[in-house]
Design a protein around this motif. Structure first.
Motif, PDB file in Angstrom:
ATOM      1  N   ARG A 156       0.835  -1.208   0.000  1.00 12.79           N
ATOM      2  CA  ARG A 156       0.000   0.000   0.000  1.00 12.79           C
ATOM      3  C   ARG A 156       0.869   1.256   0.000  1.00 12.79           C
ATOM      4  O   ARG A 156       0.610   2.209  -0.728  1.00 12.79           O
ATOM      5  N   GLN A 157       1.894   1.250   0.840  1.00 16.30           N
ATOM      6  CA  GLN A 157       2.800   2.400   0.872  1.00 16.30           C
ATOM      7  C   GLN A 157       3.502   2.571  -0.473  1.00 16.30           C
ATOM      8  O   GLN A 157       3.679   3.696  -0.950  1.00 16.30           O
ATOM      9  N   ALA A 158       3.893   1.451  -1.087  1.00 18.05           N
ATOM     10  CA  ALA A 158       4.556   1.509  -2.390  1.00 18.05           C
ATOM     11  C   ALA A 158       3.642   2.117  -3.441  1.00 18.05           C
ATOM     12  O   ALA A 158       4.088   2.910  -4.286  1.00 18.05           O
ATOM     13  N   ILE A 159       2.362   1.746  -3.389  1.00 20.71           N
ATOM     14  CA  ILE A 159       1.398   2.295  -4.349  1.00 20.71           C
ATOM     15  C   ILE A 159       1.294   3.804  -4.188  1.00 20.71           C
ATOM     16  O   ILE A 159       1.306   4.563  -5.176  1.00 20.71           O
ATOM     17  N   VAL A 160       1.196   4.256  -2.934  1.00 22.30           N
ATOM     18  CA  VAL A 160       1.061   5.696  -2.678  1.00 22.30           C
ATOM     19  C   VAL A 160       2.311   6.447  -3.123  1.00 22.30           C
ATOM     20  O   VAL A 160       2.226   7.499  -3.779  1.00 22.30           O
TER      21      VAL A 160
END
Length: 247
Positions: A156-160
Motif C-alpha cells: 500500500r505504501q509503495a502504491i502511494v
C-alpha cells in the motif's frame, strides 16, 4: 482504384522535373509516419491539435489517404500511447542504496517525459482503449513497485509513493520543464520567480517585501528545483520507513 499514396501514372509534363508546375510531391505514407507526425504535434501542442485534417495537411496528402492506413483517429491515439509507454525505460534500481536510486528513477523518467511533455495530457484529453494495453508498460509498473517494496515499504505504501512519483513527474514536465525549456537562454533564470519583476515594477506601492526579495533568491534552473523535490520525497519515505508518519 489506386491508393492516394501510390505513384502517379505518367502524364504530360511541362518542365524538366517531370511534374506539372505546382503539383505537390507525392509522400510516402505509412502507419509509422502518421504516428511520427502525431508525436510531434501532440508532444508540443496537445492532442486537441491532432485532427485528421491537420495530419493530412502537414503530410501533404488528403484525409482519405490516412484512412488507407488507420481506421480512425482513435487508432492513432492508441498507437501513440503504445509507442510512448513502450519506449519508457526504468533504470536498474538498488534497494541497498535506495536514496541514490530515487534520484536515478525520478531523473530518468523526468528526462523521458521532457521530450514530449504534452503527450502526458492524453489521460485528460483523450480516451485510451484496451487496444493500447502495453505488456512493457505493465512490466515497468511492476518493476517500480518491487523496488519500493524491497526498500521496506508495504505494498500500500509503495502504491502511494509511486502515485506521488507520477504526480511529481507529470506536473514538473508539464509546468516547470515545459515553461523553462520554451524560454530563451536570457530569460530562463526568471522562470521560477514567484512574481515577474515587471509586475513588481508596475506596482511599486504594493507592500510585498518578501515577494520582492524572492525575485533574487528564487531557484534559477529546473534541475535545481527538481533536485529539491526528489530530496523532499526521500525525506518523506524515511519518515514512513521509521514509522514517524501514517500511510
Amino acid at each position: 482504384m489506386p491508393s492516394e499514396n501510390s505513384q502517379p501514372a505518367a502524364s504530360p509534363v511541362t518542365g524538366s522535373t517531370g511534374r506539372r508546375p505546382g503539383r505537390p510531391t507525392q509522400r510516402i505514407l505509412t502507419v509509422e509516419s502518421i504516428i511520427d507526425r502525431t508525436f510531434t504535434i501532440a508532444g508540443q501542442e496537445g492532442f486537441a491539435a491532432v485532427t485528421m485534417n491537420r495530419l493530412a495537411r502537414e503530410m501533404g496528402v488528403t484525409p482519405r489517404a490516412l484512412y488507407n492506413h488507420v481506421a480512425n483517429r482513435q487508432e492513432i491515439i492508441d498507437r501513440v500511447w503504445i509507442r510512448f509507454t513502450d519506449a519508457l525505460e526504468v533504470p536498474d534500481l538498488d534497494p541497498e542504496n535506495w536514496r541514490d536510486s530515487f534520484h536515478e528513477l525520478w531523473g530518468s523518467l523526468r528526462q523521458q517525459f521532457r521530450k514530449h511533455p504534452r503527450l502526458l495530457l492524453v489521460a485528460q484529453d483523450e480516451t485510451i482503449t484496451t487496444s493500447a494495453t502495453s505488456p512493457i508498460g505493465i512490466g515497468l509498473v511492476e518493476k517500480s513497485l518491487q523496488f519500493f517494496v524491497d526498500i521496506g515499504l508495504t505494498l500500500r505504501q509503495a502504491i502511494v509513493i509511486r502515485e506521488m512519483l507520477m504526480a511529481d513527474l507529470f506536473n514538473f514536465a508539464l509546468n516547470a520543464d515545459y515553461n523553462y525549456d520554451r524560454r530563451d537562454e536570457d530569460t530562463r533564470a526568471e522562470t521560477f520567480r514567484p512574481v515577474p519583476q515587471a509586475w513588481l515594477d508596475e506596482e511599486p506601492d504594493v507592500d510585498a517585501p518578501l515577494t520582492r526579495k524572492a525575485v533574487d533568491e528564487a531557484v534559477t534552473t529546473s534541475d535545481e528545483l527538481f533536485s529539491y523535490i526528489v530530496e523532499a520525497r526521500i525525506a518523506y519515505v524515511e519518515k514512513v520507513l521509521e514509522g514517524r508518519t501514517e500511510l
